[in-house]
Scaffold this active site. Structure first.
Site, PDB file in Angstrom:
ATOM      1  N   ASP A   1       0.940  -1.654   0.012  1.00 26.88           N
ATOM      2  CA  ASP A   1       0.051   0.118  -0.125  1.00 26.88           C
ATOM      3  C   ASP A   1       0.615   0.804  -0.407  1.00 26.88           C
ATOM      4  OD1 ASP A   1      -3.078   0.681   0.903  1.00 26.88           O
ATOM      5  OD2 ASP A   1      -1.797   2.039   1.653  1.00 26.88           O
TER       6      ASP A   1
ATOM      7  N   ASP B   1      -1.907   9.154 -10.657  1.00 26.64           N
ATOM      8  CA  ASP B   1      -1.558   7.526 -11.426  1.00 26.64           C
ATOM      9  C   ASP B   1      -0.706   7.260 -12.604  1.00 26.64           C
ATOM     10  OD1 ASP B   1      -4.797   7.495 -11.732  1.00 26.64           O
ATOM     11  OD2 ASP B   1      -5.568   8.506 -13.548  1.00 26.64           O
TER      12      ASP B   1
ATOM     13  N   GLU C   1      -4.888   2.249  -3.987  1.00 22.04           N
ATOM     14  CA  GLU C   1      -2.972   2.538  -3.630  1.00 22.04           C
ATOM     15  C   GLU C   1      -3.190   1.170  -3.455  1.00 22.04           C
ATOM     16  OE1 GLU C   1      -4.667   3.361  -1.626  1.00 22.04           O
ATOM     17  OE2 GLU C   1      -3.359   4.566  -0.027  1.00 22.04           O
TER      18      GLU C   1
ATOM     19  N   HIS D   1      -4.933  13.843 -10.110  1.00 28.57           N
ATOM     20  CA  HIS D   1      -5.182  13.422  -9.997  1.00 28.57           C
ATOM     21  C   HIS D   1      -4.293  12.357 -11.199  1.00 28.57           C
ATOM     22  CE1 HIS D   1      -7.893  12.608  -7.328  1.00 28.57           C
ATOM     23  NE2 HIS D   1      -8.007  11.418  -7.482  1.00 28.57           N
TER      24      HIS D   1
ATOM     25  N   ASN E   1      -1.864  12.851  -4.776  1.00 28.65           N
ATOM     26  CA  ASN E   1      -3.262  13.774  -5.405  1.00 28.65           C
ATOM     27  C   ASN E   1      -3.139  14.825  -4.944  1.00 28.65           C
ATOM     28  OD1 ASN E   1      -4.032  11.769  -6.736  1.00 28.65           O
ATOM     29  ND2 ASN E   1      -5.528  10.289  -5.108  1.00 28.65           N
TER      30      ASN E   1
HETATM   31  N1  LIG Z   1      -4.777   9.023  -9.030  1.00 34.40           N
HETATM   32  C1  LIG Z   1      -5.634   8.156  -8.392  1.00 34.40           C
HETATM   33  N2  LIG Z   1      -5.489   8.268  -7.066  1.00 34.40           N
HETATM   34  C2  LIG Z   1      -6.683   7.176  -6.780  1.00 34.40           C
HETATM   35  C3  LIG Z   1      -7.053   5.483  -7.589  1.00 34.40           C
HETATM   36  N3  LIG Z   1      -7.609   5.388  -6.468  1.00 34.40           N
HETATM   37  C4  LIG Z   1      -7.238   5.338  -5.525  1.00 34.40           C
HETATM   38  N4  LIG Z   1      -7.479   6.800  -5.154  1.00 34.40           N
HETATM   39  C5  LIG Z   1      -6.161   7.686  -3.972  1.00 34.40           C
HETATM   40  O1  LIG Z   1      -5.759   7.156  -3.367  1.00 34.40           O
HETATM   41  C6  LIG Z   1      -5.761   7.602  -1.630  1.00 34.40           C
HETATM   42  C7  LIG Z   1      -6.044   6.748  -0.669  1.00 34.40           C
HETATM   43  O2  LIG Z   1      -6.527   7.213   0.464  1.00 34.40           O
HETATM   44  P1  LIG Z   1      -5.932   6.829   1.305  1.00 34.40           P
HETATM   45  O3  LIG Z   1      -6.518   5.918   2.102  1.00 34.40           O
HETATM   46  O4  LIG Z   1      -6.409   7.732   2.840  1.00 34.40           O
HETATM   47  O5  LIG Z   1      -4.781   6.319   1.891  1.00 34.40           O
HETATM   48  P2  LIG Z   1      -2.929   7.294   1.859  1.00 34.40           P
HETATM   49  O6  LIG Z   1      -3.317   8.557   1.737  1.00 34.40           O
HETATM   50  O7  LIG Z   1      -2.172   6.097   1.241  1.00 34.40           O
HETATM   51  O8  LIG Z   1      -2.436   7.299   3.755  1.00 34.40           O
HETATM   52  P3  LIG Z   1      -1.809   5.381   4.468  1.00 34.40           P
HETATM   53  O9  LIG Z   1      -2.328   4.980   3.089  1.00 34.40           O
HETATM   54  O10 LIG Z   1      -2.565   5.502   5.440  1.00 34.40           O
HETATM   55  O11 LIG Z   1      -0.771   6.214   4.153  1.00 34.40           O
HETATM   56  C8  LIG Z   1      -7.127   8.558  -1.883  1.00 34.40           C
HETATM   57  O12 LIG Z   1      -6.608   9.972  -2.300  1.00 34.40           O
HETATM   58  C9  LIG Z   1      -8.081   8.569  -3.391  1.00 34.40           C
HETATM   59  O13 LIG Z   1      -8.552   8.754  -3.985  1.00 34.40           O
HETATM   60  C10 LIG Z   1      -6.257   5.936  -8.834  1.00 34.40           C
HETATM   61  O14 LIG Z   1      -6.864   5.169  -9.575  1.00 34.40           O
HETATM   62  N5  LIG Z   1      -5.863   6.816  -9.454  1.00 34.40           N
END
Ligand SMILES: Nc1nc2c(ncn2[C@@H]2O[C@H](COP(=O)(O)OP(=O)(O)OP(=O)(O)O)[C@@H](O)[C@H]2O)c(=O)[nH]1
Length: 396
Positions: free
Chosen positions: A259, A276, A302, A272, A267
């Protein structure tokens, strides 16, 4: 049963008419591929060409011969172009256009020639137009869809028949003849055989189009379009398969959950599009470190998962550590071109005999949670305490 030339011509008119209809239906049903549009053009031209020969008794011979041969020549060029598009995603080469133009312009001049001279010249020009597509279909097409092999073999047969007709015409022009004036019949019959093979190639082509579309649909349904990793459902199925196989062959199976850390910030700060790109780069850099039998899955936003057959916990931890270091070293760029660094956390778990995909993924998730808790950018291996609490939560 005796066959005569008009019957053969009529069979070809009906055959190419049906192929045109089929391609029209396939196009309306959603199979709108460039090569099939070209093939449809070819089928129309062949149908029209043989129709011209069919109405020969009622129209001036020069007119039907001119129009018929022109349409057949055009059809062969469209067929060759369809093969090029199917295999190489490009049209005919410039020299092939010149060949078509030359052969087309030559038609009016050979109408007055003797039958063997006309048959020989036209067949030679047609074979020359078809030959590059035949070679391409045999070389490149053989490795593609199974139904395309039919196309390759039928094009080869058509080419051979056209060359045989050229040889026959040369022999005929040199004074050879078959008994009771059957030379014209045999020359025409060989010609019809060539176009029956072309007709069979056309039907094979439609099947190949469907086969390719089905493969693309399968891929779309199982692969994540952004990263090229398999999607969640496919990753779970492949993990189930690996667990089953590991049990049968007494081999360890491990699962790693990865992760990205603070990806939300990436982001939020860079947008975004950059997010990506980061996901794509991380997936590519992870994939580069896997064995052919390992699977990279995108489990969610992610979050990625690695299915590692024939891998114990030490190997899985080592791999996860390598991936972590490689991702940390990635030189990415933010939205303003500034350097961007990302890190990831990983949870590693080795399957026990009784693990299901769900329990193993749950266990790796627990280890990942602890990696996040301990400050991120690290790899944690699931321990007995996590396994017991996973079992309790699954049983409970
Ligand atoms: N650009 C992009 N962002 C994505 C995609 N899928 C998910 N996300 C973003 O990934 C982010 C995940 O955030 P969180 O679940 O809070 O996790 P994190 O910020 O990585 O924090 P930790 O996992 O605790 O380290 C969110 O902002 C989602 O919008 C994608 O396909 N593309």
């Amino acid at each position: 049963m005796t066959l005569d030339v008009p019957t053969l011509v009529l069979m070809l008119v009906v055959g190419f008419g049906l192929l045109t209809l089929l391609l029209e239906m396939a196009g309306r049903g959603g199979l709108q591929r460039g090569e099939l549009r070209r093939l449809s053009g070819a089928a129309r031209s062949f149908c029209g060409g043989f129709l011209c020969f069919a109405v020969q008794p009622w129209l001036p011979a020069w007119l039907t011969l001119l129009a018929g041969n022109l349409l057949l020549m055009l059809g062969l060029a469209q067929l060759a172009s369809a093969v090029c598009w199917h295999l190489l995603n490009r049209g005919l080469r410039v020299w092939q256009h010149w060949l078509l133009a030359g052969a087309t312009l030559a038609i009016p001049f050979i109408l007055d020639a003797s039958t063997p001279a006309r048959a020989g010249t036209m067949s030679a020009a047609m074979a020359a137009l078809l030959l590059p597509a035949t070679v391409m279909a045999l070389r490149q097409g053989w490795r593609g869809e199974l139904s395309f092999r039919v196309v390759a073999l039928m094009l080869l047969l058509a080419n051979l028949a056209l060359v045989l007709r050229v040889c026959f015409a040369v022999w005929w022009a040199g004074g050879g003849h078959l008994p009771a004036g059957t030379s014209t019949f045999w020359s025409s019959a060989i010609f019809m055989l060539a176009f029956m093979a072309v007709l069979a190639a056309g039907f094979g082509f439609v099947l190949a189009g469907f086969e390719r579309m089905a493969a693309q649909m399968r891929e779309l349904a199982s692969v994540d379009g952004l990263t090229g990793a398999v999607n969640h459902n496919t990753a779970v199925s492949l993990l189930a398969h690996s667990l089953e196989r590991g049990r049968r062959e007494n081999q360890p199976v491990s699962f790693v959950m990865l992760d990205l850390d603070h990806f939300k910030r990436v982001n939020d700060q860079h947008g975004h599009v950059v997010g990506d790109q980061v996901l794509k780069a991380v997936a590519a850099c992870t994939r580069a470190r896997l064995r052919g039998s390992d699977v990279l899955g995108r489990l969610g936003g992610e979050e990625f998962g690695l299915v590692l057959p024939a891998t114990g916990v030490a190997g899985a931890k080592h791999l996860a550590e390598q991936v972590r270091l490689a991702v940390e070293a990635l030189e990415l760029k933010g939205d303003g071109g500034q350097p961007l660094r990302v890190t990831l956390s990983a949870g590693v778990a080795q399957a026990s005999k009784s693990d299901t995909p769900e329990t193993l993924m749950h266990l790796a998730d627990k280890a990942l949670y602890q990696a996040k808790q301990k400050g991120r950018n690290r790899v944690i291996v699931a321990d007995d305490w996590m396994r017991n609490s996973t079992l309790q939560s699954v049983v409970g």
